[in-house]
Design a protein around this motif. Structure first.
Motif, mmCIF file in Angstrom:
data_model
loop_
_atom_site.group_PDB
_atom_site.id
_atom_site.type_symbol
_atom_site.label_atom_id
_atom_site.label_comp_id
_atom_site.label_asym_id
_atom_site.label_seq_id
_atom_site.Cartn_x
_atom_site.Cartn_y
_atom_site.Cartn_z
ATOM 1 N N LEU A 25 55.913 47.182 -12.760
ATOM 2 C CA LEU A 25 57.308 47.429 -13.132
ATOM 3 C C LEU A 25 57.916 46.311 -13.951
ATOM 4 N N THR A 26 57.455 45.098 -13.779
ATOM 5 C CA THR A 26 58.042 43.990 -14.544
ATOM 6 C C THR A 26 57.676 44.052 -16.022
ATOM 7 N N ARG A 27 56.839 45.000 -16.421
ATOM 8 C CA ARG A 27 56.592 45.216 -17.853
ATOM 9 C C ARG A 27 57.725 46.030 -18.490
ATOM 10 N N LEU A 28 58.545 46.637 -17.676
ATOM 11 C CA LEU A 28 59.628 47.479 -18.193
ATOM 12 C C LEU A 28 60.816 46.633 -18.638
ATOM 13 N N PRO A 29 61.589 47.123 -19.613
ATOM 14 C CA PRO A 29 62.739 46.367 -20.115
ATOM 15 C C PRO A 29 63.977 46.546 -19.237
ATOM 16 N N CYS A 30 63.891 46.058 -17.996
ATOM 17 C CA CYS A 30 65.019 46.142 -17.071
ATOM 18 C C CYS A 30 64.810 45.104 -15.984
ATOM 19 N N HIS A 31 65.835 44.917 -15.160
ATOM 20 C CA HIS A 31 65.715 44.047 -13.995
ATOM 21 C C HIS A 31 65.053 44.827 -12.863
ATOM 22 N N ILE A 32 64.160 44.168 -12.141
ATOM 23 C CA ILE A 32 63.466 44.785 -11.021
ATOM 24 C C ILE A 32 63.765 44.007 -9.739
ATOM 25 N N THR A 33 64.174 44.738 -8.709
ATOM 26 C CA THR A 33 64.319 44.132 -7.389
ATOM 27 C C THR A 33 63.415 44.886 -6.427
ATOM 28 N N VAL A 34 62.726 44.134 -5.585
ATOM 29 C CA VAL A 34 61.638 44.680 -4.773
ATOM 30 C C VAL A 34 61.993 44.661 -3.293
ATOM 31 N N ASP A 35 61.773 45.788 -2.643
ATOM 32 C CA ASP A 35 61.955 45.886 -1.195
ATOM 33 C C ASP A 35 60.720 45.307 -0.521
ATOM 34 N N ILE A 36 60.894 44.186 0.182
ATOM 35 C CA ILE A 36 59.760 43.555 0.863
ATOM 36 C C ILE A 36 59.856 43.753 2.383
ATOM 37 N N GLU A 37 60.552 44.806 2.793
ATOM 38 C CA GLU A 37 60.716 45.108 4.219
ATOM 39 C C GLU A 37 61.199 43.842 4.943
ATOM 40 N N GLY A 38 60.495 43.433 6.003
ATOM 41 C CA GLY A 38 60.898 42.232 6.743
ATOM 42 C C GLY A 38 60.255 40.962 6.232
ATOM 43 N N GLY A 39 59.623 41.051 5.050
ATOM 44 C CA GLY A 39 58.977 39.896 4.445
ATOM 45 C C GLY A 39 57.472 39.927 4.539
ATOM 46 N N PHE A 40 56.923 40.886 5.299
ATOM 47 C CA PHE A 40 55.482 41.065 5.505
ATOM 48 C C PHE A 40 54.844 39.962 6.338
ATOM 49 N N TYR A 41 55.582 38.922 6.654
ATOM 50 C CA TYR A 41 55.080 37.818 7.480
ATOM 51 C C TYR A 41 56.211 37.335 8.390
ATOM 52 N N ASP A 42 55.836 36.721 9.512
ATOM 53 C CA ASP A 42 56.813 36.049 10.368
ATOM 54 C C ASP A 42 57.012 34.599 9.955
ATOM 55 N N ASP A 43 55.994 34.020 9.330
ATOM 56 C CA ASP A 43 56.024 32.616 8.944
ATOM 57 C C ASP A 43 56.883 32.439 7.690
ATOM 58 N N PRO A 44 57.949 31.651 7.769
ATOM 59 C CA PRO A 44 58.797 31.437 6.592
ATOM 60 C C PRO A 44 58.026 30.936 5.372
ATOM 61 N N ALA A 45 57.000 30.123 5.584
ATOM 62 C CA ALA A 45 56.231 29.606 4.453
ATOM 63 C C ALA A 45 55.496 30.733 3.730
ATOM 64 N N GLU A 46 54.983 31.704 4.484
ATOM 65 C CA GLU A 46 54.290 32.840 3.873
ATOM 66 C C GLU A 46 55.270 33.725 3.106
ATOM 67 N N VAL A 47 56.444 33.927 3.675
ATOM 68 C CA VAL A 47 57.467 34.717 2.991
ATOM 69 C C VAL A 47 57.918 34.008 1.724
ATOM 70 N N ALA A 48 58.043 32.690 1.800
ATOM 71 C CA ALA A 48 58.422 31.909 0.624
ATOM 72 C C ALA A 48 57.374 32.033 -0.475
ATOM 73 N N ALA A 49 56.096 31.990 -0.088
ATOM 74 C CA ALA A 49 55.029 32.117 -1.076
ATOM 75 C C ALA A 49 55.056 33.491 -1.746
ATOM 76 N N LEU A 50 55.349 34.519 -0.972
ATOM 77 C CA LEU A 50 55.487 35.862 -1.542
ATOM 78 C C LEU A 50 56.638 35.909 -2.535
#
Length: 268
Positions: free
Chosen positions: A66-91
């Protein structure tokens, strides 16, 4: 205009939600400046359950397209896919590097409960530290999960942690919406409901962003069934885009809107 600036135009940002490249591209061709993803659509299209953290790979793959499209993209990452803040930050950092403008981070969990607000603050702060330019829309599911909890405390906690916007889906009436708006110092996002206030009325209440969530995906499924039944019963087939129109959506650099279904250039 930046994605953040789209929340301050004097009227709500209407954010349609896509589940694949074609659904996003056709919305861009219609002039929508920003597109979100729907976690239900992404999960269901992959044969996976929504809200369980099972679609990290599918979500990243979709973001790359989607980031190839000429628009702004915002992504639903649910609860972050991880409990670890560092993993969520890396995502978050990985998504920002792809060109994603924002993420939607929810506090509802697949056990039907809400995450601890202090832990959710840690996830938000980690995202902002790893990707300062990423618009973090912090969603609280107090009403979605019918917990009976007032969302205001979580709205305030999440904005204090650095959230750029707050999202409370399922607010039952205008008074509840107005109360959240009054409590927030950042743009408030609500989920559009066909039985709720109109887009203009939501703007009058101070709402800055209105998401369609899974509405378009569910409407597409209904159209699939309706069209198949029309063929089976000899009924009238609804107007649909031509093959070439859909093919054009995948052509590099294509930004012009395809002919609308039912136009003279489109077979019925």
């Amino acid at each position: 205009m930046s994605f953040a600036e789209l929340h301050h135009t004097g009227k709500p940002l209407l954010l349609p939600n896509a589940w694949d490249h074609a659904s996003a591209a056709v919305l861009v061709a219609e002039g929508f400046p920003a597109i979100g993803t729907t976690s239900l659509g992404v999960a269901a299209a992959a044969g996976l359950p929504d809200g369980t953290g099972a679609t990290r790979d599918e979500t990243l793959a979709l973001a790359r397209r989607l980031t190839r499209l000429p628009c702004h993209i915002t992504v639903d990452i649910e609860g972050g896919f991880y409990d670890d803040p560092a993993e969520v930050a890396a995502l978050g950092a990985e998504l920002a590097a792809l060109g994603v403008a924002g993420v939607n981070l929810e506090d509802g969990r697949d056990n039907g409960r809400l995450a601890d607000p202090a832990h959710q603050q840690e996830l938000i702060a980690a995202l902002k530290a790893a990707a300062p330019g990423l618009f973090v829309n912090a969603r609280t599911d107090t009403h979605w999960l019918a917990t009976g909890e007032d969302p205001v405390a979580r709205v305030r906690a999440y904005q204090e942690a650095g959230a750029d916007g707050v999202f409370v889906p399922g607010l039952p009436d205008e008074a509840s919406i107005a109360a959240v708006v009054a409590a927030a110092d950042v743009p408030v996002n609500v989920l559009f409901s066909p039985s709720g206030p109109s887009l203009d009325r939501l703007g009058e209440l101070g709402v800055r962003r209105v998401s369609l969530g899974s509405l378009l995906f569910r409407a597409a499924l209904e159209a699939v069934v309706r069209t198949a039944h029309a063929v089976a019963t000899g009924g009238e087939i609804p107007p649909v885009p031509a093959y070439a129109d859909v093919q054009a959506l995948s052509s590099p650099g294509t930004t012009a809107a395809p002919p609308r279904p039912g136009s003279p250039a489109t077979p019925r």
